[in-house]
Design a protein around this motif. Structure first.
Motif, PDB file in Angstrom:
ATOM      1  N   ALA A 113       0.646  -1.445   0.260  1.00 27.83           N
ATOM      2  CA  ALA A 113       0.012  -0.100  -0.141  1.00 27.83           C
ATOM      3  C   ALA A 113       1.039   1.117   0.021  1.00 27.83           C
ATOM      4  O   ALA A 113       1.976   0.695   0.319  1.00 27.83           O
ATOM      5  N   TYR A 114       0.142   1.943  -0.693  1.00 25.77           N
ATOM      6  CA  TYR A 114       1.498   3.295  -0.642  1.00 25.77           C
ATOM      7  C   TYR A 114       1.819   4.504   0.523  1.00 25.77           C
ATOM      8  O   TYR A 114       3.119   4.526   0.218  1.00 25.77           O
ATOM      9  N   PRO A 115       1.296   4.861   1.763  1.00 31.10           N
ATOM     10  CA  PRO A 115       1.552   4.742   2.584  1.00 31.10           C
ATOM     11  C   PRO A 115       3.039   3.976   3.403  1.00 31.10           C
ATOM     12  O   PRO A 115       4.027   4.559   3.738  1.00 31.10           O
ATOM     13  N   HIS A 116       3.268   2.998   2.905  1.00 31.34           N
ATOM     14  CA  HIS A 116       3.970   1.918   3.418  1.00 31.34           C
ATOM     15  C   HIS A 116       5.470   2.350   2.107  1.00 31.34           C
ATOM     16  O   HIS A 116       6.882   2.027   2.843  1.00 31.34           O
ATOM     17  N   LEU A 117       4.741   2.110   0.925  1.00 31.67           N
ATOM     18  CA  LEU A 117       5.441   2.466  -0.041  1.00 31.67           C
ATOM     19  C   LEU A 117       6.773   3.193   0.047  1.00 31.67           C
ATOM     20  O   LEU A 117       8.018   4.028  -0.431  1.00 31.67           O
ATOM     21  N   THR A 118       5.648   4.110   0.795  1.00 33.46           N
ATOM     22  CA  THR A 118       6.384   5.982   0.812  1.00 33.46           C
ATOM     23  C   THR A 118       7.257   6.118   1.731  1.00 33.46           C
ATOM     24  O   THR A 118       8.441   5.883   1.090  1.00 33.46           O
ATOM     25  N   VAL A 119       7.087   5.301   2.570  1.00 32.18           N
ATOM     26  CA  VAL A 119       8.125   5.405   3.510  1.00 32.18           C
ATOM     27  C   VAL A 119       9.376   4.461   3.565  1.00 32.18           C
ATOM     28  O   VAL A 119      10.585   4.882   3.238  1.00 32.18           O
ATOM     29  N   SER A 120       9.002   3.814   2.743  1.00 28.56           N
ATOM     30  CA  SER A 120      10.319   2.834   2.397  1.00 28.56           C
ATOM     31  C   SER A 120      11.066   3.531   1.142  1.00 28.56           C
ATOM     32  O   SER A 120      12.780   3.553   1.148  1.00 28.56           O
ATOM     33  N   VAL A 146      12.437   7.894   8.509  1.00 32.15           N
ATOM     34  CA  VAL A 146      10.538   8.076   8.266  1.00 32.15           C
ATOM     35  C   VAL A 146      10.548   7.272   9.017  1.00 32.15           C
ATOM     36  O   VAL A 146      10.469   5.254   8.927  1.00 32.15           O
ATOM     37  N   ARG A 147       9.316   7.575   9.912  1.00 33.41           N
ATOM     38  CA  ARG A 147       8.152   5.959  10.679  1.00 33.41           C
ATOM     39  C   ARG A 147       7.270   6.209   9.890  1.00 33.41           C
ATOM     40  O   ARG A 147       6.593   7.386  10.445  1.00 33.41           O
ATOM     41  N   GLY A 148       6.351   5.333   9.485  1.00 31.47           N
ATOM     42  CA  GLY A 148       4.909   5.585   9.200  1.00 31.47           C
ATOM     43  C   GLY A 148       4.053   5.123   9.638  1.00 31.47           C
ATOM     44  O   GLY A 148       4.139   4.314  10.909  1.00 31.47           O
ATOM     45  N   LEU A 149       2.835   6.124   9.753  1.00 33.12           N
ATOM     46  CA  LEU A 149       2.122   5.713  10.445  1.00 33.12           C
ATOM     47  C   LEU A 149       0.299   5.466   9.675  1.00 33.12           C
ATOM     48  O   LEU A 149       0.632   6.583   9.049  1.00 33.12           O
ATOM     49  N   VAL A 150      -0.595   5.065  10.143  1.00 33.59           N
ATOM     50  CA  VAL A 150      -1.406   5.015   9.225  1.00 33.59           C
ATOM     51  C   VAL A 150      -2.986   4.974   9.863  1.00 33.59           C
ATOM     52  O   VAL A 150      -3.092   3.890  11.175  1.00 33.59           O
ATOM     53  N   LEU A 151      -3.902   5.757  10.378  1.00 34.08           N
ATOM     54  CA  LEU A 151      -4.760   5.868  10.750  1.00 34.08           C
ATOM     55  C   LEU A 151      -6.467   6.118   8.985  1.00 34.08           C
ATOM     56  O   LEU A 151      -6.063   6.962   8.247  1.00 34.08           O
ATOM     57  N   ALA A 152      -6.520   4.815   8.693  1.00 33.00           N
ATOM     58  CA  ALA A 152      -7.099   4.476   7.682  1.00 33.00           C
ATOM     59  C   ALA A 152      -7.880   3.380   7.959  1.00 33.00           C
ATOM     60  O   ALA A 152      -7.915   2.326   8.682  1.00 33.00           O
TER      61      ALA A 152
END
Length: 214
Positions: free
Chosen positions: A22-29, A38-44
């Motif tokens: 998913a794009y949030p995880h890919l963006t962080v990678s 970068v550390r990524g968090l998702v609220l969705a």
């Protein structure tokens, strides 16, 4: 840097082969593979409308958002899909003014909450059109994106033009894409989410917005 992605099923990763795709995880990678940490968090969640996301931000988002350096907001697809399908099934015209007013109120509430609770840079993502061959869908998505742009400017937020990233490429980037018409959704399956390739496009295009100052 903490990056928080707020959204609905697209941000959650519905129809991606895994959440890692998913794009949030890919963006962080992508960012972590460069010089950023970068550390990524998702609220969705799947099915969230703009009202649902506002409710989640109010009751669950403060601790996440307050620690974030940058927040992206991608919401509105569910609002639009529900309104469009109701209009199509009942043969009643979409109450565009009411739809836009409700969406504007909810997105404004989300942005207000982010601004009051943090110093995070905010990026508003526009909505791509999963039904480009339906003139009404073109009209409604354009109206939604005008509202996103107007509110982003008023809240000093950046705009990531996801609609432009998908334009003319929907068949390649959307999971289960059929004919690009609203009627495609009448079977109960909504062909509206990015496939793995679509998420990769989003991540690649979105990553620079997270690290570049306005």
């Amino acid at each position: 840097m903490i990056y928080t992605a707020l959204g609905d099923s697209i941000t959650f990763g519905e129809n991606a082969s895994s959440l890692a795709k998913a794009y949030p995880h890919l963006t962080v990678s992508i960012l972590n593979s460069s010089s950023c940490k970068v550390r990524g968090l998702v609220l969705a969640r799947p099915g969230w409308s703009s009202y649902d996301l506002l409710d989640a931000v109010i009751w669950r988002g403060d601790s996440i958002i307050s620690r974030s350096a940058v927040v992206s907001v991608w919401i509105g697809g569910v609002d639009l899909a529900n309104a469009a399908l109701f209009s199509f099934k009942t043969k009643q015209p979409l109450a565009a003014k009411q739809f836009v007013a409700n969406y504007r109120r909810n997105l404004s509430g989300i942005l207000t909450r982010i601004k009051k609770g943090s110093r995070a840079r905010v990026i508003c993502c526009t909505q791509y059109n999963p039904f480009p061959n339906s003139p009404l869908a073109v009209e409604w998505v354009d109206g939604l994106n005008r509202t996103i742009n107007e509110l982003a400017r008023s809240y000093d937020a950046a705009v990531a033009p996801a609609h432009a990233w998908f334009e003319g490429k929907q068949a390649d980037l959307i999971y289960g894409y059929q004919n690009g018409k609203i009627e495609d959704a009448l079977s109960g399956f909504l062909p509206i989410h990015p496939n793995d390739r679509g998420h990769r496009v989003i991540a690649t295009k979105l990553a620079p917005y997270l690290i570049l100052q306005k």
